[in-house]
Design a protein around this motif. Structure first.
Motif, PDB file in Angstrom:
ATOM      1  N   SER A 102       0.596  -1.419  -0.411  1.00  0.00           N
ATOM      2  CA  SER A 102      -0.144   0.222  -0.091  1.00  0.00           C
ATOM      3  C   SER A 102       0.673   1.233  -0.070  1.00  0.00           C
ATOM      4  N   SER A 103       1.892   1.430   0.598  1.00  0.00           N
ATOM      5  CA  SER A 103       3.030   1.959   0.852  1.00  0.00           C
ATOM      6  C   SER A 103       4.281   2.702  -0.512  1.00  0.00           C
ATOM      7  N   MET A 104       3.944   1.303  -1.810  1.00  0.00           N
ATOM      8  CA  MET A 104       4.613   1.536  -2.252  1.00  0.00           C
ATOM      9  C   MET A 104       5.243   2.725  -3.439  1.00  0.00           C
ATOM     10  N   CYS A 105       3.985   2.808  -3.782  1.00  0.00           N
ATOM     11  CA  CYS A 105       3.849   3.985  -4.974  1.00  0.00           C
ATOM     12  C   CYS A 105       3.292   4.904  -4.327  1.00  0.00           C
ATOM     13  N   LYS A 106       2.973   5.387  -3.284  1.00  0.00           N
ATOM     14  CA  LYS A 106       2.663   6.606  -2.675  1.00  0.00           C
ATOM     15  C   LYS A 106       2.483   7.487  -2.948  1.00  0.00           C
ATOM     16  N   ASN A 107       4.220   8.290  -3.260  1.00  0.00           N
ATOM     17  CA  ASN A 107       4.200   9.860  -3.546  1.00  0.00           C
ATOM     18  C   ASN A 107       5.452   9.268  -4.491  1.00  0.00           C
ATOM     19  N   PRO A 108       5.697  10.386  -5.508  1.00  0.00           N
ATOM     20  CA  PRO A 108       6.562  10.379  -6.699  1.00  0.00           C
ATOM     21  C   PRO A 108       7.911  10.559  -6.892  1.00  0.00           C
ATOM     22  N   PRO A 109       8.851   9.544  -6.974  1.00  0.00           N
ATOM     23  CA  PRO A 109      10.056   9.493  -6.718  1.00  0.00           C
ATOM     24  C   PRO A 109      10.638  11.206  -6.349  1.00  0.00           C
ATOM     25  N   ARG A 110      11.455  11.393  -6.103  1.00  0.00           N
ATOM     26  CA  ARG A 110      11.936  13.442  -6.221  1.00  0.00           C
ATOM     27  C   ARG A 110      13.080  13.682  -7.193  1.00  0.00           C
ATOM     28  N   ILE A 111      13.929  12.177  -7.314  1.00  0.00           N
ATOM     29  CA  ILE A 111      14.738  12.552  -7.964  1.00  0.00           C
ATOM     30  C   ILE A 111      14.430  11.182  -8.905  1.00  0.00           C
ATOM     31  N   ILE A 112      14.698  11.645 -10.609  1.00  0.00           N
ATOM     32  CA  ILE A 112      14.463  10.643 -11.435  1.00  0.00           C
ATOM     33  C   ILE A 112      15.269  10.604 -12.195  1.00  0.00           C
ATOM     34  N   THR A 113      16.328   9.714 -12.719  1.00  0.00           N
ATOM     35  CA  THR A 113      17.455   8.456 -12.833  1.00  0.00           C
ATOM     36  C   THR A 113      16.874   7.552 -14.396  1.00  0.00           C
ATOM     37  N   VAL A 114      17.515   8.590 -15.148  1.00  0.00           N
ATOM     38  CA  VAL A 114      17.309   8.059 -16.487  1.00  0.00           C
ATOM     39  C   VAL A 114      18.884   7.305 -17.117  1.00  0.00           C
ATOM     40  N   THR A 115      18.956   6.422 -17.588  1.00  0.00           N
ATOM     41  CA  THR A 115      20.542   5.323 -17.760  1.00  0.00           C
ATOM     42  C   THR A 115      19.908   4.875 -19.007  1.00  0.00           C
ATOM     43  N   THR A 116      20.943   5.498 -20.139  1.00  0.00           N
ATOM     44  CA  THR A 116      21.677   5.188 -21.365  1.00  0.00           C
ATOM     45  C   THR A 116      22.514   5.079 -21.445  1.00  0.00           C
ATOM     46  N   ILE A 117      22.937   3.971 -22.291  1.00  0.00           N
ATOM     47  CA  ILE A 117      24.395   3.668 -22.940  1.00  0.00           C
ATOM     48  C   ILE A 117      25.059   5.005 -23.550  1.00  0.00           C
ATOM     49  N   PHE A 118      26.134   5.022 -23.128  1.00  0.00           N
ATOM     50  CA  PHE A 118      27.038   5.580 -24.119  1.00  0.00           C
ATOM     51  C   PHE A 118      27.271   5.433 -25.520  1.00  0.00           C
ATOM     52  N   SER A 119      27.677   6.244 -26.234  1.00  0.00           N
ATOM     53  CA  SER A 119      28.138   6.643 -27.414  1.00  0.00           C
ATOM     54  C   SER A 119      28.047   7.735 -28.058  1.00  0.00           C
ATOM     55  N   LEU A 120      28.840   7.667 -29.144  1.00  0.00           N
ATOM     56  CA  LEU A 120      29.299   8.652 -29.873  1.00  0.00           C
ATOM     57  C   LEU A 120      28.122   9.321 -30.162  1.00  0.00           C
ATOM     58  N   THR A 121      27.458   8.448 -30.826  1.00  0.00           N
ATOM     59  CA  THR A 121      25.822   9.266 -31.189  1.00  0.00           C
ATOM     60  C   THR A 121      24.841  10.412 -29.836  1.00  0.00           C
ATOM     61  N   SER A 122      25.330   9.332 -28.825  1.00  0.00           N
ATOM     62  CA  SER A 122      24.452   9.799 -27.878  1.00  0.00           C
ATOM     63  C   SER A 122      25.151  11.546 -27.336  1.00  0.00           C
ATOM     64  N   LEU A 123      26.563  11.348 -27.824  1.00  0.00           N
ATOM     65  CA  LEU A 123      27.106  12.614 -26.978  1.00  0.00           C
ATOM     66  C   LEU A 123      28.365  13.209 -27.678  1.00  0.00           C
ATOM     67  N   TRP A 124      27.489  13.184 -28.996  1.00  0.00           N
ATOM     68  CA  TRP A 124      28.237  14.512 -30.166  1.00  0.00           C
ATOM     69  C   TRP A 124      28.420  16.017 -29.719  1.00  0.00           C
ATOM     70  N   GLY A 125      26.874  16.151 -28.689  1.00  0.00           N
ATOM     71  CA  GLY A 125      26.661  17.794 -28.956  1.00  0.00           C
ATOM     72  C   GLY A 125      27.686  18.004 -27.830  1.00  0.00           C
ATOM     73  N   MET A 126      28.584  17.056 -26.492  1.00  0.00           N
ATOM     74  CA  MET A 126      29.408  17.662 -25.463  1.00  0.00           C
ATOM     75  C   MET A 126      30.447  17.783 -26.049  1.00  0.00           C
ATOM     76  N   PHE A 127      31.301  16.999 -27.602  1.00  0.00           N
ATOM     77  CA  PHE A 127      32.354  17.259 -27.910  1.00  0.00           C
ATOM     78  C   PHE A 127      31.907  18.170 -29.241  1.00  0.00           C
ATOM     79  N   ALA A 128      31.012  18.286 -29.539  1.00  0.00           N
ATOM     80  CA  ALA A 128      30.981  20.136 -30.439  1.00  0.00           C
ATOM     81  C   ALA A 128      31.156  20.953 -29.526  1.00  0.00           C
ATOM     82  N   VAL A 129      30.779  20.659 -28.416  1.00  0.00           N
ATOM     83  CA  VAL A 129      30.721  22.860 -27.477  1.00  0.00           C
ATOM     84  C   VAL A 129      32.365  22.338 -27.367  1.00  0.00           C
ATOM     85  N   LEU A 130      33.067  20.866 -26.919  1.00  0.00           N
ATOM     86  CA  LEU A 130      34.131  20.963 -26.413  1.00  0.00           C
ATOM     87  C   LEU A 130      35.975  21.489 -27.830  1.00  0.00           C
TER      88      LEU A 130
END
Length: 160
Positions: A102-130
């Motif tokens: 009954s208390s498992m889903c009572k309130n939403p989490p304050r921090i939501i973490t998103v886990t993705t696999i790092f690859s060059l296609t997902s990090l191209w923006g960071m390299f462009a800024v660098l």
């Protein structure tokens, strides 16, 4: 637009609505807190994860209600007892023992973490800024060498 802004459902349709329109992220359900006390733990027990959450803010002051006759002498004592039960946490404890999870889903989490696999296609923006930062730094360095070298005198100090 073709879609309804507000739909009204019966209580027996609530579970189906949660599984269809809420899961599809097209609607939210605005209803009494007591209706979800049984539905959310059942959903958690079936899936093993919290797909639905109750909001942190509430619009009803207490989840308890008792009915008495009008102008009953018991009404002040019942109100006082109801508030004490809720404020002491006894009501939540009863719900925990009566409904598993009954208390498992009572309130939403304050921090939501998103886990993705790092690859060059997902990090191209960071390299462009660098890369842009390095390019600007080289341009500034060349400007300093060209303009600053003319201002240096024989003594090795900047001529003023």
């Amino acid at each position: 637009m073709g879609s309804k802004r507000v739909t009204y459902n019966k209580y027996v349709e609530l579970q189906n609505s949660m599984e269809t329109v809420v899961r599809a992220a097209t609607h939210v359900i605005f209803d009494g807190n007591l209706n979800f006390i049984n539905l959310l733990p059942k959903s958690f027990s079936l899936t093993g994860r919290c797909d639905f959450y109750l909001s942190r803010s509430v619009y009803a002051t207490t989840p308890l209600a008792m009915v008495t006759q009008k102008n009953s002498l018991f009404l002040p004592r019942i109100n006082k007892l109801s508030y004490k039960l809720v404020e002491s946490g006894l009501y939540d404890k009863w719900m925990k023992y009566s409904e598993h999870n009954s208390s498992m889903c009572k309130n939403p989490p304050r921090i939501i973490t998103v886990t993705t696999i790092f690859s060059l296609t997902s990090l191209w923006g960071m390299f462009a800024v660098l890369g842009y930062g390095f390019a600007v730094a080289v341009v500034v360095l060349v400007i300093e060498l060209v303009c600053g070298g003319a201002r240096w005198g024989q003594t090795g100090q900047v001529a003023t």
